[in-house]
Design a protein around this motif. Sequence first.
Motif, PDB file in Angstrom:
ATOM      1  N   THR A 175      39.501  30.903   8.989  1.00  0.00           N
ATOM      2  CA  THR A 175      40.320  31.901   8.291  1.00  0.00           C
ATOM      3  C   THR A 175      39.582  32.348   7.024  1.00  0.00           C
ATOM      4  N   GLU A 183      39.888  35.428   3.579  1.00  0.00           N
ATOM      5  CA  GLU A 183      40.676  36.480   2.943  1.00  0.00           C
ATOM      6  C   GLU A 183      40.010  37.831   3.063  1.00  0.00           C
ATOM      7  N   ASN A 184      38.680  37.833   2.897  1.00  0.00           N
ATOM      8  CA  ASN A 184      37.999  39.119   2.822  1.00  0.00           C
ATOM      9  C   ASN A 184      36.962  39.295   3.938  1.00  0.00           C
TER      10      ASN A 184
END
Length: 249
Positions: A152, A154-155
């Motif tokens: 995973t 975020e960006n």
Amino acid sequence: MRKPILAGNWKMNKTRDEAIHFVLDVDHKLPKDGVEAVVCAPAIILRDLVKRSDVLKVGAQNMNEHEKGAYTGEISPVMIKDTKVEYVILGHSERRQYYAETDERINAKVKTAIEFELKPIICVGETLEERESNKTNDVLKTQITKIFEGVTFENPDNIVVAYEPIWAIGTGKSATSAQAEDACKFIRGILTDIYSKEVSDKIRILYGGSVNTKNIQDIMAQPDIDGGLVGGASLIENDFIELCKACLK
Ligand code: PGA
């Protein structure tokens, strides 16, 4: 808009003096915008190069997945981070071939890189035998699925995948731009299935394998190819600059 990347993979080449000479010569000649120019250098000189570069970014070529411990000869993410580099190549086919790196191990390294805020350049690609028996897509699907299992972030701008057919690396026999586009598009499709179209549209996918100043234009003209991971040609100052300029879309 995905910003193109031209990443040089120096492999086990250049002494500290040679590398510093390269950086001082090249840095002020690179385009300031529109392309990220990166050299992935041997770990022992990373700090020396970061200190001397301004436009040029620096990356490592490998990293251990553990933070620290009894792993003689290995380099931890903390150590890589400490050099202030931005990128790290993970899962290069030479690491898979000579040092038995598996997709599972690369998966662990990708998770560690993200945890330590290093941007991974994740390599995938098929052998000649696999291509000739029409297994390219199966191989890519397995590699991408295993490497991104449980990953995973975020960006998505910070995630880079490099499609490098093994038969094209260091052989002078590049994939055709159509073959490269097909594979990069296919990889983007798998990333869409794993994440979403919004995410996969932002992940940069590079082509690598005998990229040079003659074939870079055709490769960069492909819609799903966002740059190159370049070995041999990235060692030569003028070629590296020309390759970076050719990535301006
Ligand atoms: P090459 O290497 O450009 O010399 O084929 C590419 C790579 O191994 O990343």
